[in-house]
Write an enzyme that holds these catalytic residues in place. Structure first.
Site, PDB file in Angstrom:
ATOM      1  N   ARG A 270       3.075  18.928   0.415  1.00 34.93           N
ATOM      2  CA  ARG A 270       3.568  20.100  -0.310  1.00 34.93           C
ATOM      3  C   ARG A 270       2.770  20.395  -1.580  1.00 34.93           C
ATOM      4  NH1 ARG A 270       8.981  21.950   0.662  1.00 34.93           N
ATOM      5  NH2 ARG A 270       9.119  21.951   2.921  1.00 34.93           N
TER       6      ARG A 270
ATOM      7  N   HIS B  33      -3.903  -4.391   7.807  1.00 37.93           N
ATOM      8  CA  HIS B  33      -4.035  -3.204   8.659  1.00 37.93           C
ATOM      9  C   HIS B  33      -3.160  -3.311   9.896  1.00 37.93           C
ATOM     10  CE1 HIS B  33      -5.485   0.549  10.247  1.00 37.93           C
ATOM     11  NE2 HIS B  33      -5.852   0.792   9.009  1.00 37.93           N
ATOM     12  N   GLY B  34      -2.205  -2.417   9.959  1.00 37.04           N
ATOM     13  CA  GLY B  34      -1.323  -2.341  11.118  1.00 37.04           C
ATOM     14  C   GLY B  34      -0.245  -3.407  11.153  1.00 37.04           C
TER      15      GLY B  34
ATOM     16  N   HIS C 263      -5.616   3.563  -1.556  1.00 38.32           N
ATOM     17  CA  HIS C 263      -6.951   3.864  -1.022  1.00 38.32           C
ATOM     18  C   HIS C 263      -7.325   5.263  -1.480  1.00 38.32           C
ATOM     19  CE1 HIS C 263      -9.592   4.216   2.903  1.00 38.32           C
ATOM     20  NE2 HIS C 263     -10.266   4.504   1.789  1.00 38.32           N
TER      21      HIS C 263
ATOM     22  N   ARG D 164      -9.638   8.138  -1.006  1.00 41.28           N
ATOM     23  CA  ARG D 164     -10.582   8.573   0.017  1.00 41.28           C
ATOM     24  C   ARG D 164     -11.454   9.724  -0.508  1.00 41.28           C
ATOM     25  NH1 ARG D 164     -10.257   7.771   5.399  1.00 41.28           N
ATOM     26  NH2 ARG D 164      -8.785   6.211   6.095  1.00 41.28           N
TER      27      ARG D 164
ATOM     28  N   GLU E 161      -8.676   0.474  -2.856  1.00 40.82           N
ATOM     29  CA  GLU E 161      -9.616   0.482  -1.743  1.00 40.82           C
ATOM     30  C   GLU E 161     -10.509   1.703  -1.867  1.00 40.82           C
ATOM     31  OE1 GLU E 161      -7.162   0.725   1.691  1.00 40.82           O
ATOM     32  OE2 GLU E 161      -6.268  -1.231   1.376  1.00 40.82           O
TER      33      GLU E 161
ATOM     34  N   ASN F  54       0.863  -1.190   0.000  1.00 39.13           N
ATOM     35  CA  ASN F  54       0.000   0.000   0.000  1.00 39.13           C
ATOM     36  C   ASN F  54       0.901   1.243   0.000  1.00 39.13           C
ATOM     37  OD1 ASN F  54      -1.426   2.288   1.057  1.00 39.13           O
ATOM     38  ND2 ASN F  54      -3.075   0.927   1.670  1.00 39.13           N
TER      39      ASN F  54
ATOM     40  N   ARG G  33      -7.112  12.874   0.698  1.00 37.35           N
ATOM     41  CA  ARG G  33      -5.989  13.341   1.531  1.00 37.35           C
ATOM     42  C   ARG G  33      -4.648  12.833   1.022  1.00 37.35           C
ATOM     43  NH1 ARG G  33      -7.198  10.196   7.162  1.00 37.35           N
ATOM     44  NH2 ARG G  33      -9.250  11.103   6.817  1.00 37.35           N
ATOM     45  N   HIS G  34      -4.640  11.719   0.309  1.00 36.85           N
ATOM     46  CA  HIS G  34      -3.369  11.266  -0.283  1.00 36.85           C
ATOM     47  C   HIS G  34      -3.549  10.912  -1.762  1.00 36.85           C
ATOM     48  CE1 HIS G  34      -5.133   7.585   1.287  1.00 36.85           C
ATOM     49  NE2 HIS G  34      -4.674   7.769   2.510  1.00 36.85           N
TER      50      HIS G  34
ATOM     51  N   GLY H 217       1.122  -1.300   4.305  1.00 45.86           N
ATOM     52  CA  GLY H 217       1.576  -0.006   3.837  1.00 45.86           C
ATOM     53  C   GLY H 217       2.444   0.753   4.808  1.00 45.86           C
TER      54      GLY H 217
ATOM     55  N   THR I   5      -8.353   3.812   8.502  1.00 46.63           N
ATOM     56  CA  THR I   5      -9.566   2.989   8.510  1.00 46.63           C
ATOM     57  C   THR I   5      -9.755   2.358   9.894  1.00 46.63           C
ATOM     58  OG1 THR I   5      -9.009   2.479   6.231  1.00 46.63           O
ATOM     59  CG2 THR I   5     -10.766   1.188   7.213  1.00 46.63           C
TER      60      THR I   5
ATOM     61  N   HIS J 272       1.077   6.346   1.578  1.00 48.00           N
ATOM     62  CA  HIS J 272       1.834   7.354   2.328  1.00 48.00           C
ATOM     63  C   HIS J 272       2.962   7.997   1.535  1.00 48.00           C
ATOM     64  CE1 HIS J 272      -0.830   7.036   5.497  1.00 48.00           C
ATOM     65  NE2 HIS J 272      -0.474   5.823   5.898  1.00 48.00           N
TER      66      HIS J 272
ATOM     67  N   GLU K 260     -11.083  -9.421   3.152  1.00 51.07           N
ATOM     68  CA  GLU K 260      -9.803  -9.018   3.745  1.00 51.07           C
ATOM     69  C   GLU K 260     -10.072  -8.860   5.227  1.00 51.07           C
ATOM     70  OE1 GLU K 260      -7.833  -5.542   2.168  1.00 51.07           O
ATOM     71  OE2 GLU K 260      -6.437  -5.482   3.857  1.00 51.07           O
TER      72      GLU K 260
END
Ligand code: PXP
Length: 252
Positions: free
Chosen positions: A19, A201-202, A44, A46, A71, A8, A50-51, A223, A102, A11, A152
């Protein structure tokens, strides 16, 4: 056979969006992950962008040669993006605007009619459909009943128990082992229903081992921890390169 790894790369885009510029390029990131042996790339998109941005999905669709897993929330806006870009897989996830990341799996039981309609339209378009759910039998069975092809399993509760102070105490270790068992049992149940099973996740270099041994899990989506590690594995060289440029400039 070991499970596949989709990296993932959200980030990388998080840094770029800090920036609102062009670097770091998520396209370069995707290519490097593939060259390193990743089986796929996950992003993902969103609602708040945001990314990952819409254009990223279009570019990744052209560049990713392994497997592109996107996602998204089960909304009309996202469905249009899926239809326009046709990733290999869509993973349906819950989304709330204020969350940092998430928070748990999608409640497919509660949102059955919305999810069912989205699954049908995605599958009619030839897109493989996964749903991110907590390791709960009722959620898994509902996924299977509405045509979801893969679940998942959300590993965030397990991952939390392996972090810092919680992991250091006996009780945390015991709870983590119980959580591994819950994920294992859910994976066996899903597999028995004919579903493919992914997890994520995590997950980290430290906690992946216990889940990698569950043979029903055939895919991991990871990720944050990989991108975090990449900062340190690459930082030394990045500083050396800048010093070289400065010295080179000073010598002309
Ligand atoms: N799987 C799903 C469904 C996710 O939403 C995320 C985070 O975007 C991940 C896996 C990856 O989680 P992490 O970044 O903690 O590895």
């Amino acid at each position: 056979m070991s499970a596949k790894l989709n990296v993932n790369i959200d980030h990388v885009a998080t840094i770029r969006e800090a920036r609102k510029t062009i670097e770091p390029s998520i396209i370069t990131a995707a290519v490097i992950c593939e060259q390193a042996g990743a089986d796929g790339i996950t992003v993902h998109i969103r609602g708040d962008r945001r990314h990952i941005q819409d254009r990223d999905i279009e570019l990744l669709r052209d560049v990713v040669t392994t497997y592109l897993n996107v996602e998204m929330a089960a909304t009309e806006e996202m469905l249009k993006i899926a239809m326009d870009t046709k990733p290999d897989a869509i993973s349906l996830v819950p989304e709330s605007p204020d969350e940092i990341t998430t928070e748990g799996g999608l409640d497919v039981v509660k949102n059955i009619s919305v999810v069912r309609a989205m699954v049908k339209r995605l599958r009619d378009a030839g897109i493989f459909v996964s749903a991110f759910v907590d390791p709960i039998n009722e959620q898994i069975e509902t996924c299977q009943s509405i045509g979801v092809q893969q679940v998942e399993l959300c590993t965030s509760e397990y991952a939390d128990l392996t972090l810092g102070a919680k992991a250091a105490h006996g009780e945390g270790t015991m709870k983590a082992a119980q959580e591994v068992k819950r994920i294992h049992d859910a994976a066996v149940h899903a597999h028995g229903l004919g579903l493919k099973v992914a997890a994520g996740h995590g997950l980290t270099y430290r906690n992946i081992g216990a889940l990698a041994g569950i043979s029903e899990i055939t895919e991991f989506n990871i990720g944050h921890n990989i991108i975090s590690r990449a900062v340190f594995t690459g930082l030394y060289r990045a500083v050396e390169e800048m010093i070289d440029r400065i010295r080179l400039g000073a010598s002309v």
